[in-house]
Scaffold this motif. Structure first.
Motif, PDB file in Angstrom:
ATOM      1  N   GLU A 216       0.830  -1.203   0.000  1.00  0.00           N
ATOM      2  CA  GLU A 216       0.000   0.000   0.000  1.00  0.00           C
ATOM      3  C   GLU A 216       0.864   1.252   0.000  1.00  0.00           C
ATOM      4  O   GLU A 216       0.551   2.224  -0.692  1.00  0.00           O
ATOM      5  CB  GLU A 216      -0.930  -0.010   1.224  1.00  0.00           C
ATOM      6  N   LEU A 244      -5.140  -3.618  -3.430  1.00  0.00           N
ATOM      7  CA  LEU A 244      -4.321  -2.463  -3.054  1.00  0.00           C
ATOM      8  C   LEU A 244      -4.889  -1.185  -3.665  1.00  0.00           C
ATOM      9  O   LEU A 244      -4.980  -0.150  -2.997  1.00  0.00           O
ATOM     10  CB  LEU A 244      -2.875  -2.655  -3.522  1.00  0.00           C
ATOM     11  N   VAL A 248      -5.943   2.020  -1.480  1.00  0.00           N
ATOM     12  CA  VAL A 248      -5.084   3.207  -1.557  1.00  0.00           C
ATOM     13  C   VAL A 248      -5.799   4.341  -2.289  1.00  0.00           C
ATOM     14  O   VAL A 248      -5.745   5.500  -1.864  1.00  0.00           O
ATOM     15  CB  VAL A 248      -3.755   2.852  -2.237  1.00  0.00           C
TER      16      VAL A 248
END
Length: 369
Positions: A216, A244, A248
């Protein structure tokens, strides 16, 4: 009256009239075309008067002179509805100051495209191009899909591209990764790509990073300052990188577009603030799938056509987000099957309450006082 000085029907949306008085405007293209019932001819006259030679108020006045039964409120209301329809442009609207004369020549076909598809009131097409010029995109993965996406975004005039990949060019890449040549074998992909993109459009700022992104923190670093992430990583841990991106990008408040291919099947996902994430769409599909062995998804099979369609489609969705011409809010997957043209894909599922990326359990985003 709306603040439009000299209205004109966009050339791409030129109207015509059927024998029963019905008006077709916007051509035959689904998504832009429309039909207007106009038995008395009010709308048809208004459209004919909107030729760029008279002000909006003068159009309403001429309507009243020709049709005395129309009140001032009715004639102005009719003109106002047309101005708000997306089929009308203002011939005196200035080109955004961000665009030079060279830009206007280079991107003239872009302008024609956006003028046709941007149905927001008062849009001429140049506003979309100015938005692209000010846009900032990170392209993660510049292989089969990513190299095509990066090329398309640079050619279209996206102002700043940040390309990230850790790999080098291999001979097997040359069947589908068009920016690379035999002379690039063994060379870092991002290095070769930057050179090609500069040759295509020297007005675009291209930065590169040769690095692996598998945490991340790493993803947060490469998308910092971007407006959109184009996720084109094609490694075996594709589901992990999507997770991810969900987390994120949600934390950063930016949308992302991802795509891939499984043999002849090509799919593109568009995700962003306010919509369901990739994980929620995947969970929704899993819930409706027939119980049994897991289907085979993905694999090494790809040709230049499928990689090119995928990458260019990713680029289109990125441009739609930057320019605001997208008609569907983020949170969907769409695609096609090259072996079965009638099998079109469109998937959308609601966010799960428990989802940390898009549900009610979403982790709070840190703020700076």
């Amino acid at each position: 009256m709306r603040k439009v000085e000299y209205p004109r029907v966009k050339p791409d949306h030129a109207p015509y009239r059927f024998d029963d008085g019905t008006i077709r405007i916007g051509g035959e293209l689904y998504g832009t075309a429309a039909e207007i019932k106009d038995a008395r001819g009010y709308v048809w006259l208004a459209l004919q008067l909107m030729d760029g030679t008279r002000a909006a108020g003068a159009v309403a006045e001429e309507l009243r002179r020709t049709f005395p039964e129309l009140s001032p409120a009715a004639s102005e209301g009719l003109v106002g509805q047309l101005l708000d329809s997306g089929y009308i442009e203002d011939v005196r609207q200035p080109v955004p100051e961000e665009l030079t004369r060279d830009d206007q020549e280079r991107y003239s076909r872009n302008h024609d495209f956006f003028r046709r598809v941007d149905m927001r009131p008062g849009r001429s097409g140049w506003q979309a191009q100015a938005a692209l010029k000010c846009g900032r995109v990170t392209v993660l993965g510049v292989g089969g899909a990513g190299s095509h996406a990066a090329w398309a975004l640079a050619a279209a005039g996206v102002g700043r591209l940040h390309c990230v990949d850790h790999d080098v060019v291999e001979v097997s890449n040359l069947t589908r990764q068009t920016p690379y040549t035999e002379d690039d074998i063994g060379r870092p992909k991002v290095e070769a790509l930057a050179q090609r993109l500069h040759a295509v459009n020297s007005g675009v700022s291209v930065t590169v990073e040769r690095r692996k992104v598998d945490t991340e923190d790493a993803l947060a670093e490469v998308i910092a300052g971007s407006d959109v992430l184009a996720l084109c990583a094609d490694e075996s841990r594709g589901e992990y990188i999507n997770t991810l991106a969900d987390r994120v990008c949600a934390a950063a408040g930016i949308p992302w577009v991802g795509g891939g291919y499984s043999g002849p099947k090509i799919t593109i996902g568009v995700y962003g603030p306010g919509g369901p994430c990739d994980g929620c769409l995947a969970a929704g599909e899993e819930a409706r799938r027939r119980q049994g062995p897991d289907p085979v998804i993905g694999g090494p099979g790809v040709i230049s056509a499928s990689a090119g369609i995928c990458g260019n489609w990713i680029a289109y969705e990125v441009m739609s987000l930057i320019t605001g011409v997208a008609k569907q809010p983020p949170g969907y997957l769409r695609g096609l099957n090259l072996m079965a043209p009638d099998q079109l894909v469109y998937v959308r599922h609601p966010s799960r309450d428990s989802c940390e990326a898009c549900g009610t359990a979403r982790r709070p985003v840190a703020t700076v006082d």
